[in-house]
Design a protein around this motif. Structure first.
Motif, PDB file in Angstrom:
ATOM      1  N   ALA A  60       0.149 -31.958 -20.615  1.00  0.00           N
ATOM      2  CA  ALA A  60       0.184 -32.603 -21.938  1.00  0.00           C
ATOM      3  C   ALA A  60      -0.290 -34.051 -21.842  1.00  0.00           C
ATOM      4  CB  ALA A  60       1.597 -32.545 -22.505  1.00  0.00           C
ATOM      5  N   ALA A  61       0.107 -34.745 -20.756  1.00  0.00           N
ATOM      6  CA  ALA A  61      -0.322 -36.144 -20.582  1.00  0.00           C
ATOM      7  C   ALA A  61      -1.836 -36.211 -20.407  1.00  0.00           C
ATOM      8  CB  ALA A  61       0.392 -36.762 -19.383  1.00  0.00           C
ATOM      9  N   ALA A  62      -2.388 -35.280 -19.645  1.00  0.00           N
ATOM     10  CA  ALA A  62      -3.843 -35.271 -19.421  1.00  0.00           C
ATOM     11  C   ALA A  62      -4.585 -35.017 -20.723  1.00  0.00           C
ATOM     12  CB  ALA A  62      -4.202 -34.211 -18.384  1.00  0.00           C
ATOM     13  N   GLU A  63      -4.057 -34.116 -21.542  1.00  0.00           N
ATOM     14  CA  GLU A  63      -4.719 -33.818 -22.827  1.00  0.00           C
ATOM     15  C   GLU A  63      -4.699 -35.056 -23.730  1.00  0.00           C
ATOM     16  OE1 GLU A  63      -3.768 -29.040 -22.774  1.00  0.00           O
ATOM     17  OE2 GLU A  63      -2.588 -30.346 -24.104  1.00  0.00           O
ATOM     18  N   GLU A  64      -3.560 -35.737 -23.740  1.00  0.00           N
ATOM     19  CA  GLU A  64      -3.418 -36.920 -24.608  1.00  0.00           C
ATOM     20  C   GLU A  64      -4.353 -38.040 -24.146  1.00  0.00           C
ATOM     21  OE1 GLU A  64       0.716 -38.066 -24.996  1.00  0.00           O
ATOM     22  OE2 GLU A  64       0.075 -40.124 -25.455  1.00  0.00           O
ATOM     23  N   ILE A  65      -4.325 -38.335 -22.854  1.00  0.00           N
ATOM     24  CA  ILE A  65      -5.131 -39.438 -22.322  1.00  0.00           C
ATOM     25  C   ILE A  65      -6.622 -39.076 -22.379  1.00  0.00           C
ATOM     26  CG2 ILE A  65      -5.669 -40.702 -20.186  1.00  0.00           C
ATOM     27  CD1 ILE A  65      -2.612 -40.588 -19.578  1.00  0.00           C
ATOM     28  N   GLY A  66      -6.929 -37.805 -22.117  1.00  0.00           N
ATOM     29  CA  GLY A  66      -8.328 -37.357 -22.117  1.00  0.00           C
ATOM     30  C   GLY A  66      -9.004 -37.517 -23.469  1.00  0.00           C
ATOM     31  N   ASP A  68      -8.961 -40.033 -25.241  1.00  0.00           N
ATOM     32  CA  ASP A  68      -9.490 -41.411 -25.353  1.00  0.00           C
ATOM     33  C   ASP A  68     -10.774 -41.608 -24.557  1.00  0.00           C
ATOM     34  OD1 ASP A  68      -7.189 -41.849 -26.734  1.00  0.00           O
ATOM     35  OD2 ASP A  68      -6.208 -43.043 -25.176  1.00  0.00           O
ATOM     36  N   GLY A  69     -11.084 -40.675 -23.646  1.00  0.00           N
ATOM     37  CA  GLY A  69     -12.291 -40.834 -22.829  1.00  0.00           C
ATOM     38  C   GLY A  69     -11.975 -40.747 -21.349  1.00  0.00           C
ATOM     39  N   PRO A  70     -13.013 -40.883 -20.484  1.00  0.00           N
ATOM     40  CA  PRO A  70     -12.813 -40.698 -19.039  1.00  0.00           C
ATOM     41  C   PRO A  70     -12.049 -41.852 -18.387  1.00  0.00           C
ATOM     42  CG  PRO A  70     -15.089 -41.274 -19.528  1.00  0.00           C
ATOM     43  CD  PRO A  70     -14.401 -41.177 -20.839  1.00  0.00           C
ATOM     44  N   LEU A  71     -11.539 -41.570 -17.183  1.00  0.00           N
ATOM     45  CA  LEU A  71     -10.800 -42.575 -16.398  1.00  0.00           C
ATOM     46  C   LEU A  71     -11.658 -43.046 -15.223  1.00  0.00           C
ATOM     47  CD1 LEU A  71      -7.322 -40.782 -16.193  1.00  0.00           C
ATOM     48  CD2 LEU A  71      -7.808 -42.915 -17.441  1.00  0.00           C
ATOM     49  N   ASP A  72     -11.483 -44.293 -14.817  1.00  0.00           N
ATOM     50  CA  ASP A  72     -12.147 -44.811 -13.607  1.00  0.00           C
ATOM     51  C   ASP A  72     -11.249 -44.706 -12.389  1.00  0.00           C
ATOM     52  OD1 ASP A  72     -14.506 -45.909 -14.987  1.00  0.00           O
ATOM     53  OD2 ASP A  72     -12.975 -47.150 -15.960  1.00  0.00           O
ATOM     54  N   PRO A 121     -10.368 -33.551 -13.981  1.00  0.00           N
ATOM     55  CA  PRO A 121     -11.398 -33.331 -15.002  1.00  0.00           C
ATOM     56  C   PRO A 121     -11.637 -34.553 -15.904  1.00  0.00           C
ATOM     57  CG  PRO A 121      -9.924 -31.437 -14.887  1.00  0.00           C
ATOM     58  CD  PRO A 121      -9.314 -32.521 -14.032  1.00  0.00           C
ATOM     59  N   LEU A 122     -10.714 -35.530 -15.861  1.00  0.00           N
ATOM     60  CA  LEU A 122     -10.897 -36.736 -16.684  1.00  0.00           C
ATOM     61  C   LEU A 122     -11.775 -37.779 -15.990  1.00  0.00           C
ATOM     62  CD1 LEU A 122      -8.678 -35.382 -18.337  1.00  0.00           C
ATOM     63  CD2 LEU A 122      -7.477 -37.563 -18.426  1.00  0.00           C
ATOM     64  N   LEU A 123     -12.099 -37.551 -14.714  1.00  0.00           N
ATOM     65  CA  LEU A 123     -13.022 -38.486 -14.043  1.00  0.00           C
ATOM     66  C   LEU A 123     -14.446 -38.172 -14.506  1.00  0.00           C
ATOM     67  CD1 LEU A 123     -11.606 -38.593 -10.379  1.00  0.00           C
ATOM     68  CD2 LEU A 123     -11.231 -40.225 -12.249  1.00  0.00           C
ATOM     69  N   PRO A 124     -15.301 -39.191 -14.579  1.00  0.00           N
ATOM     70  CA  PRO A 124     -16.661 -38.959 -15.089  1.00  0.00           C
ATOM     71  C   PRO A 124     -17.491 -38.121 -14.117  1.00  0.00           C
ATOM     72  CG  PRO A 124     -16.436 -41.198 -14.269  1.00  0.00           C
ATOM     73  CD  PRO A 124     -15.062 -40.586 -14.205  1.00  0.00           C
ATOM     74  N   ARG A 125     -18.549 -37.513 -14.595  1.00  0.00           N
ATOM     75  CA  ARG A 125     -19.426 -36.682 -13.756  1.00  0.00           C
ATOM     76  C   ARG A 125     -20.476 -37.520 -13.051  1.00  0.00           C
ATOM     77  NH1 ARG A 125     -18.463 -31.020 -14.958  1.00  0.00           N
ATOM     78  NH2 ARG A 125     -19.955 -30.644 -13.292  1.00  0.00           N
ATOM     79  N   GLU A 126     -20.608 -38.787 -13.434  1.00  0.00           N
ATOM     80  CA  GLU A 126     -21.462 -39.683 -12.650  1.00  0.00           C
ATOM     81  C   GLU A 126     -20.878 -41.085 -12.620  1.00  0.00           C
ATOM     82  OE1 GLU A 126     -24.994 -40.569 -15.806  1.00  0.00           O
ATOM     83  OE2 GLU A 126     -25.251 -38.834 -14.470  1.00  0.00           O
ATOM     84  N   GLY A 127     -21.233 -41.836 -11.571  1.00  0.00           N
ATOM     85  CA  GLY A 127     -20.720 -43.195 -11.412  1.00  0.00           C
ATOM     86  C   GLY A 127     -19.453 -43.205 -10.569  1.00  0.00           C
TER      87      GLY A 127
END
Ligand SMILES: NC(=O)c1ccc[n+]([C@@H]2O[C@H](COP(=O)([O-])OP(=O)(O)OC[C@H]3O[C@@H](n4cnc5c(N)ncnc54)[C@H](OP(=O)(O)O)[C@@H]3O)[C@@H](O)[C@H]2O)c1
Length: 239
Positions: A60-66, A68-72, A121-127
């Protein structure tokens, strides 16, 4: 803009990591997670609730935070060594207890693995992006000369293995993504309190010192470092 999620924001080191991130990245976004209320959150930090023993709360936390966008940065600062009741580090094999071992593994190994399952899955696919979990030097099999602390040592060794696995699996998805375990030093927190006697003053770190050191180590990590265990001073600790 740096976007971080810190798990264990009520802990000694976790709270200091939240503080240090707020000081280093005043324009960043910090999600600070705990199973209860978090005292003294820096202004702007966004609290979230999770329990290592409840996968649905992590999901549930991942869905909520996700949303807002990706995490660094994902920083896991949870863990258990003893709890004053049923969990205590074993000095001998004679003290091994299946129920206690299962609890220690649930908190130190399985919990962080489930955080990875839902948050990677919340980490970006590049960078560049980093997944870091607090382990411990005593989780190194190569470094073990004293013995004892069976469950804690084994749970951290298993965590190191899980994170090595994550690093391998992350690579094809994003070649700049990094996953590591970290040893914070001997840090003055509730976890280490009963074991501080005999630790020279200069070797007992404040939580603030350790947090800044660990974030400094994370800043310097390269993709080739992924899957390894590093100490607070940046030195690699062999598994
Ligand atoms: N301190 C040291 O000298 C030292 C040395 C080597 C490694 N480490 C590692 O560093 C990490 C942090 O240690 P610390 O010294 O900061 O310990 P701490 O102050 O005892 O913090 C432990 C954190 O884990 C959280 N936690 C425990 N059970 C949980 C659960 N079921 N769900 C969610 N959160 C839970 C606690 O939350 P609550 O507040 O809700 O209990 C607290 O935030 C641990 O992994 C430890 O093994 C510490």
């Amino acid at each position: 803009m740096m976007r971080s999620a810190v798990f264990g924001a009520t802990g000694g080191i976790g709270a200091a990591v939240v503080e240090a991130l707020a000081a280093r990245h005043p324009d960043g976004v910090i999600y600070a997670g705990a199973r209860g209320k978090i005292p003294n959150l820096p202004q702007g930090a966004r609290p979230f609730v999770f329990d290592l023993l409840d996968e649905s709360s992590i999901k549930a936390a991942a869905e909520e935070i996700g949303r807002d966008g990706p995490l660094d940065l994902i920083f896991i600062a949870t863990g258990i060594l003893l709890n004053g009741t049923e969990i205590a580090p074993e000095k001998s094999w004679a003290k091994l207890d299946a129920g206690m071992m299962a609890q220690v593994f649930a908190l130190n190994t399985i919990g962080p693995a489930l955080i990875a399952k839902h948050f990677l899955p919340l980490l970006p696919r590049e960078g560049r992006c980093v997944f870091a979990a607090l382990s411990a030097r005593v989780g190194s099999i190569a470094d073990n000369r004293l013995g004892g602390w069976h469950s804690y040592r084994a749970s951290k060794a298993a965590l190191n293995m899980i994170v090595r696995n994550l690093a391998i699996e992350m690579k094809p998805r994003n070649s700049e993504a990094i996953a590591v375990t970290l040893h914070p030093g001997t840090v003055d927190s509730a976890l280490s309190k009963p074991f501080q006697r005999g630790v020279p003053a200069e070797k007992l770190f404040t939580t603030a010192f350790s947090a800044h050191a660990l974030l400094g180590v994370i800043d310097e990590l390269q993709p080739d470092d992924s899957g390894k265990l590093f100490a607070w001073d940046g030195a690699e600790i062999p598994f």
